[in-house]
Enzyme design. Structure first.
Site, mmCIF file in Angstrom:
data_model
loop_
_atom_site.group_PDB
_atom_site.id
_atom_site.type_symbol
_atom_site.label_atom_id
_atom_site.label_comp_id
_atom_site.label_asym_id
_atom_site.label_seq_id
_atom_site.Cartn_x
_atom_site.Cartn_y
_atom_site.Cartn_z
ATOM 1 N N ASP A 162 0.926 -1.470 -0.226
ATOM 2 C CA ASP A 162 0.086 0.053 0.010
ATOM 3 C C ASP A 162 0.742 1.422 -0.052
ATOM 4 O O ASP A 162 1.658 1.363 -0.754
ATOM 5 C CB ASP A 162 -0.927 -0.209 1.200
ATOM 6 C CG ASP A 162 -1.855 1.160 1.351
ATOM 7 O OD1 ASP A 162 -2.794 1.205 0.537
ATOM 8 O OD2 ASP A 162 -1.687 1.887 2.274
ATOM 9 N N TYR A 274 -0.155 11.677 3.443
ATOM 10 C CA TYR A 274 -0.818 11.824 2.161
ATOM 11 C C TYR A 274 -1.113 13.393 1.915
ATOM 12 O O TYR A 274 -1.053 13.624 0.663
ATOM 13 C CB TYR A 274 -2.296 11.319 2.363
ATOM 14 C CG TYR A 274 -2.330 9.828 2.352
ATOM 15 C CD1 TYR A 274 -2.529 9.007 1.263
ATOM 16 C CD2 TYR A 274 -2.042 9.166 3.506
ATOM 17 C CE1 TYR A 274 -2.521 7.629 1.337
ATOM 18 C CE2 TYR A 274 -2.084 7.933 3.610
ATOM 19 C CZ TYR A 274 -2.408 7.070 2.467
ATOM 20 O OH TYR A 274 -2.386 5.759 2.583
ATOM 21 N N HIS A 329 -7.349 -6.091 -0.567
ATOM 22 C CA HIS A 329 -6.229 -5.383 -0.531
ATOM 23 C C HIS A 329 -5.062 -5.554 0.566
ATOM 24 O O HIS A 329 -3.895 -5.414 0.393
ATOM 25 C CB HIS A 329 -6.676 -3.970 -0.087
ATOM 26 C CG HIS A 329 -5.793 -2.732 -0.075
ATOM 27 N ND1 HIS A 329 -5.142 -2.133 -1.169
ATOM 28 C CD2 HIS A 329 -5.412 -1.988 0.981
ATOM 29 C CE1 HIS A 329 -4.184 -1.460 -0.969
ATOM 30 N NE2 HIS A 329 -4.214 -1.145 0.154
#
Length: 356
Positions: A162, A274, A329
């Protein structure tokens, strides 16, 4: 067709970023108001967690260690398994995860490697600088380089999942001499990601949280609602959760995640990763030169599988793509036995060669 000037393309890009950020924030705000109206007491209810779940101190997983980096002055936490002196396997987690997401790999690969599962800057027990600019990807990449130096290694097998996959790609591009083999899970080459997300509305929607996280303080608040329900749903819901067809999180394992991210200020650092992503993309250098394994869950709810094969173009060496049927995921936790077997096969492969 004439090419638009760079400043026009840049303006259009940032207009998209902030417009979608505003849209995501409005959607989250509506959900918050609905929750307040329907369950006012539960909305802001949070359990105060003081006792560390015992699974985080399982000695079978390894030893908890700390190292302070000379240049940044930050103290990093990691869990290490396997004898010192063995080749290094460095594991970089994603979000919302921490070192514990690698528990199956710590146990499996310690036979032949010194396995180190790191808490990235701002995560878990690693120091979390207060400045947003301290989480620029340039800083995170240098962290990985300095960690290797502090551990006494010059090279490693680098594994990322990820967001940790994004970092691993960039480390491999910027410091190719440090990475003997690259293993990525659930994240395409960064150039593929940035180009694909702007061309495919479906992936843009799935990546809405990237834009939502650009907002100050509000995303942190949303994650705390209903005692971290968003976090719980990410790991347990039918759409995004671990274990629809594989391993499931135990109650104690889920509580370990909630415990770590419910500590004071524990979400600020992770979300700041982020908040800096758009400052470094697109890349100026693209090619990866070491043997690379890309693992992908067929039922990944966050990144579309079409990006996996597109990544092949940017690897100038042996490239292996394995798409795991029915995997989510959270691939290394969902299908740990299969993932570990694929990694072993890749690591023992002796026919690596440079592409023509």
């Amino acid at each position: 067709m004439p090419v638009l000037p760079a400043w026009v393309r840049s303006a259009a890009f940032w207009a998209l970023v902030y417009s979608y950020c505003f849209l995501c924030a409005c959607t989250a705000l509506i959900k918050l108001f609905c929750s307040i109206l329907s369950r006012p007491r539960e909305t802001f209810c949070r359990v105060h967690r003081e006792v560390t779940p015992s699974c985080l101190h399982d000695p079978a997983l390894g030893t908890h260690c700390y190292v302070r980096l000379k240049d940044s002055g930050l103290r990093f936490h990691y869990v290490a398994a396997g004898e010192r002196g063995k080749p290094l396997m460095l594991l970089l987690h994603g979000f919302p995860e921490f070192w514990y997401s690698w528990r199956y790999q710590l146990h499996e690969f310690k036979r032949e490697y010194r396995v180190v599962a790191l808490d990235l800057r701002g995560f878990g027990e690693t120091d979390a600088p207060s400045s947003k600019d301290s989480y620029k990807l340039d800083c995170i990449i240098v962290d990985v380089k300095d960690i290797l130096d502090s551990l006494g290694y010059t090279k490693c097998v680098l594994v990322g999942h990820d967001w940790g996959g994004m970092i691993a790609w960039l480390v491999a591009i910027c410091y190719p001499e440090m990475v003997t083999r690259l293993i990525i899970m659930s994240f395409p080459h960064p150039t593929v990601f940035t180009e694909y997300i702007l061309q495919q509305p479906s992936q843009l929607l799935k990546s809405g949280y990237y834009f939502f996280f650009q907002m100050p303080w509000f995303p942190e608040l949303v994650y705390t609602i209903n005692d971290y329900k968003v976090l719980k749903d990410l790991f347990t819901s039918q759409n995004t959760g671990i274990g629809k067809h594989g391993c499931r999180l135990t109650e104690e394992e889920l509580e370990a995640y909630i415990y770590v991210f419910s500590q004071p200020g524990a979400l600020y650092g992770p979300l700041n990763h982020y908040r800096n992503i758009f400052s470094c993309l697109p890349l100026k250098i693209h090619q990866v030169t070491m043997p690379t394994l890309l693992l992908w869950g067929e039922e990944d709810a966050f990144v579309e599988v079409e990006m996996a094969d597109l990544t092949r173009e940017y690897v100038q060496n042996y490239f292996q793509l394995s798409i795991l049927s029915k995997a989510s995921h959270w691939i290394q936790q969902d299908q740990p036995e299969l993932v570990n077997n694929l990694i072993w096969t890749f690591l023992k492969e002796d026919r690596f060669c440079t592409k023509d």
